[in-house]
Design an enzyme around this catalytic site. Structure first.
Site, PDB file in Angstrom:
ATOM      1  N   HIS A   1      42.083  41.339  32.076  1.00 28.09           N
ATOM      2  CA  HIS A   1      41.745  41.941  33.376  1.00 28.09           C
ATOM      3  C   HIS A   1      42.263  41.016  34.485  1.00 28.09           C
ATOM      4  O   HIS A   1      41.594  40.075  34.899  1.00 28.09           O
ATOM      5  CB  HIS A   1      40.225  42.099  33.475  1.00 28.09           C
ATOM      6  CG  HIS A   1      39.751  42.945  34.615  1.00 28.09           C
ATOM      7  ND1 HIS A   1      40.476  43.135  35.771  1.00 28.09           N
ATOM      8  CD2 HIS A   1      38.605  43.664  34.790  1.00 28.09           C
ATOM      9  CE1 HIS A   1      39.790  43.924  36.596  1.00 28.09           C
ATOM     10  NE2 HIS A   1      38.657  44.255  36.020  1.00 28.09           N
TER      11      HIS A   1
ATOM     12  N   HIS B   1      41.877  43.645  40.664  1.00 25.45           N
ATOM     13  CA  HIS B   1      40.692  43.933  41.485  1.00 25.45           C
ATOM     14  C   HIS B   1      39.937  42.746  42.076  1.00 25.45           C
ATOM     15  O   HIS B   1      38.725  42.834  42.300  1.00 25.45           O
ATOM     16  CB  HIS B   1      39.696  44.790  40.657  1.00 25.45           C
ATOM     17  CG  HIS B   1      40.255  46.121  40.293  1.00 25.45           C
ATOM     18  ND1 HIS B   1      39.818  46.858  39.207  1.00 25.45           N
ATOM     19  CD2 HIS B   1      41.219  46.874  40.859  1.00 25.45           C
ATOM     20  CE1 HIS B   1      40.495  47.978  39.118  1.00 25.45           C
ATOM     21  NE2 HIS B   1      41.359  48.022  40.115  1.00 25.45           N
TER      22      HIS B   1
ATOM     23  N   TYR C   1      39.142  39.763  40.859  1.00 21.75           N
ATOM     24  CA  TYR C   1      38.345  38.884  39.998  1.00 21.75           C
ATOM     25  C   TYR C   1      39.123  37.583  39.741  1.00 21.75           C
ATOM     26  O   TYR C   1      40.142  37.332  40.369  1.00 21.75           O
ATOM     27  CB  TYR C   1      37.909  39.633  38.727  1.00 21.75           C
ATOM     28  CG  TYR C   1      37.020  40.809  39.098  1.00 21.75           C
ATOM     29  CD1 TYR C   1      35.783  40.589  39.703  1.00 21.75           C
ATOM     30  CD2 TYR C   1      37.441  42.129  38.932  1.00 21.75           C
ATOM     31  CE1 TYR C   1      34.980  41.650  40.105  1.00 21.75           C
ATOM     32  CE2 TYR C   1      36.632  43.193  39.334  1.00 21.75           C
ATOM     33  CZ  TYR C   1      35.405  42.950  39.922  1.00 21.75           C
ATOM     34  OH  TYR C   1      34.617  43.992  40.346  1.00 21.75           O
TER      35      TYR C   1
HETATM   36  C1  FMN Z   1      32.622  53.589  37.122  1.00 25.09           C
HETATM   37  C2  FMN Z   1      33.883  52.795  37.209  1.00 25.09           C
HETATM   38  C3  FMN Z   1      33.967  51.589  36.535  1.00 25.09           C
HETATM   39  C4  FMN Z   1      35.166  50.860  36.549  1.00 25.09           C
HETATM   40  N1  FMN Z   1      35.254  49.717  35.810  1.00 25.09           N
HETATM   41  C5  FMN Z   1      36.446  49.073  35.680  1.00 25.09           C
HETATM   42  C6  FMN Z   1      36.601  47.992  34.790  1.00 25.09           C
HETATM   43  O1  FMN Z   1      35.663  47.598  34.070  1.00 25.09           O
HETATM   44  N2  FMN Z   1      37.810  47.402  34.724  1.00 25.09           N
HETATM   45  C7  FMN Z   1      38.867  47.817  35.478  1.00 25.09           C
HETATM   46  O2  FMN Z   1      39.960  47.240  35.374  1.00 25.09           O
HETATM   47  N3  FMN Z   1      38.758  48.868  36.307  1.00 25.09           N
HETATM   48  C8  FMN Z   1      37.587  49.521  36.409  1.00 25.09           C
HETATM   49  N4  FMN Z   1      37.494  50.631  37.202  1.00 25.09           N
HETATM   50  C9  FMN Z   1      38.721  51.213  37.796  1.00 25.09           C
HETATM   51  C10 FMN Z   1      39.276  52.310  36.869  1.00 25.09           C
HETATM   52  O3  FMN Z   1      39.721  51.795  35.638  1.00 25.09           O
HETATM   53  C11 FMN Z   1      40.428  53.089  37.530  1.00 25.09           C
HETATM   54  O4  FMN Z   1      41.507  52.227  37.770  1.00 25.09           O
HETATM   55  C12 FMN Z   1      40.007  53.749  38.833  1.00 25.09           C
HETATM   56  O5  FMN Z   1      38.802  54.482  38.664  1.00 25.09           O
HETATM   57  C13 FMN Z   1      41.078  54.689  39.350  1.00 25.09           C
HETATM   58  O6  FMN Z   1      41.381  55.659  38.368  1.00 25.09           O
HETATM   59  P1  FMN Z   1      40.801  57.171  38.441  1.00 25.09           P
HETATM   60  O7  FMN Z   1      41.272  57.750  39.748  1.00 25.09           O
HETATM   61  O8  FMN Z   1      41.437  57.851  37.243  1.00 25.09           O
HETATM   62  O9  FMN Z   1      39.325  57.092  38.357  1.00 25.09           O
HETATM   63  C14 FMN Z   1      36.284  51.345  37.267  1.00 25.09           C
HETATM   64  C15 FMN Z   1      36.169  52.544  37.979  1.00 25.09           C
HETATM   65  C16 FMN Z   1      35.001  53.265  37.948  1.00 25.09           C
HETATM   66  C17 FMN Z   1      34.926  54.589  38.684  1.00 25.09           C
END
Ligand code: FMN
Length: 377
Positions: A188, A191, A193
């Site tokens: 990871h 974002h 981190y």
């Molecule tokens: C509930 C939730 C939890 C997420 N947790 C993570 C995570 O643990 N690791 C990560 O890299 N991104 C995380 N994300 C980002 C998603 O992986 C993704 O990149 C983001 O939601 C955009 O994609 P989407 O439009 O298909 O939802 C999270 C997003 C949501 C909504």
């Protein structure tokens, strides 16, 4: 440029997202990937039996799943009830979850993370300060990853000598993930981190070999990649990067140069995939207009490319058909539609996601109770 693997596999007349793709040793039957999704339901940092149902609901034969972000060590945590993979108990607890995904023919990667300064003393062993590349405090974020952020306490800047110890935590976490049965790991590096706290110049204010130039800022990430590749082999290693986002006050003055430098550097380690979030996904929860694209990074990286961020079926199909990506990761749509690939195949209506239950701790509600197509009235 060498032809990308899978390029010829998109036949006319087929739904591009539902065409097979060979990702090195993994034969994917389609290109709809479960994006990593933190769900805060791993009580005491131990994965729970309810995750067996959650992940197996989202498994298809030959489908790729990426786990929720999983703590690499006892200093890695910044949100409650996130799973870890640094103790024997956690490794054992992951095993039945991974087994359930494998029983249905899925391919399962574990996303391993360290939040760095996005934490507070309450999450840290002995109430110590969170660690980071910097000692600059992250001031309260309205929303972080959709979660109302807790107060972050001032971090402690890692000394140069301590950095290899954190790299080692990532290496051990990767080894543990393989021990738990995962097919591979995703680092990871996204974002805001810990890894981004090193990569991005808005945060990194170091004067040692881990700060200053782009090469220096990327050194920590690449040392982690190298350590993990040496531990478990390159064909089981992916990384997630978000050069264009500025979550957690982690922006960069030249995200394109950062993305390209990382993509080119990753080639040296021959890792399996690079997973990037679209520049349009700069603001949590919506697509914005942007002149930037992932095209230069897609072009620079030799392995499998995964794109994510605000995708629906149609633009996912277009991205694959135009060879702008190999695979598309879906977050919120997959969260709410356990049978997402089937719905795409049938062009069926989608369940709406409920943001209110993304991060609640209930083992069923908003987690495993989203209906399948064939269970609707
Ligand atoms: C509930 C939730 C939890 C997420 N947790 C993570 C995570 O643990 N690791 C990560 O890299 N991104 C995380 N994300 C980002 C998603 O992986 C993704 O990149 C983001 O939601 C955009 O994609 P989407 O439009 O298909 O939802 C999270 C997003 C949501 C909504």
């Amino acid at each position: 440029m060498a032809e990308k693997e899978g390029e010829k596999q998109v036949d006319e007349g087929k739904i591009p997202l539902l065409t097979p793709y060979k990702m090195c040793n993994f034969e994917l039957s389609h290109r709809v990937v479960l994006a990593p999704l933190t769900r805060l339901r791993s009580y005491g940092n131990v994965p729970q039996p309810h995750a067996i149902l959650y992940y197996s609901q989202r498994t298809t034969k030959g489908g790729l799943l990426i786990s929720e972000a999983t703590d690499v060590s006892d200093t890695a945590q910044g949100y409650p009830e996130t799973p870890g993979i640094w103790t024997k108990e956690q490794v054992e607890a992951w095993k039945p979850i991974v087994d359930a995904v494998h029983a249905k023919g899925g391919i399962f990667f574990c996303q391993i993370w360290h939040v760095g300064r996005v934490s507070n003393t309450g999450f840290q062993p002995n109430g110590q300060a969170p660690i980071s590349s910097t000692d600059k405090q992250l001031f309260p974020q309205l929303r972080s990853n959709g979660i109302e952020a807790a107060q972050c306490t001032p971090p402690r800047k890692l000394t140069t000598e301590e950095i290899p110890l954190v790299v080692n935590d990532f290496r051990l976490a990767a080894r543990n993930a393989i021990e738990a049965g995962f097919d591979g790991i995703e680092i990871h590096g996204a974002h805001g981190y810990l890894i981004e706290q090193f990569m991005k110049d808005q945060v990194n204010d170091r004067t040692d070999q881990y700060g200053g130039s782009l090469q220096n800022r990327c050194r920590f990430a690449l040392e982690i990649v190298e350590a993990i590749v040496n531990e478990i082999g390159p064909d089981r290693v992916g990384i997630r990067l978000t050069p264009f986002t500025d979550y957690m006050d982690a922006g960069d003055s030249n995200p394109e140069a950062l993305g390209i430098y990382m993509a080119e550097s990753l080639n040296k380690y021959r890792i399996l995939y690079c997973h990037m979030v679209e520049p349009r996904w700069k603001v949590e929860g919506e697509n914005v207009e942007t002149p930037h694209s992932l095209a230069p990074m897609r072009k620079a990286f030799n392995g499998t490319f995964i794109s994510a961020g605000g995708y629906e079926m149609e633009d996912g199909n277009t991205a694959v058909a135009e060879n702008r990506t190999d695979l598309v990761a879906y977050g919120r749509l997959f969260l709410a539609n356990p049978d997402l690939p089937k719905r795409f195949e049938l062009k069926a209506p989608l369940n709406k996601y409920n943001r209110e239950t993304f991060y609640t701790s209930d083992p069923v509600i908003g987690y495993t109770d989203y209906p399948f197509l064939d269970s609707r009235d």
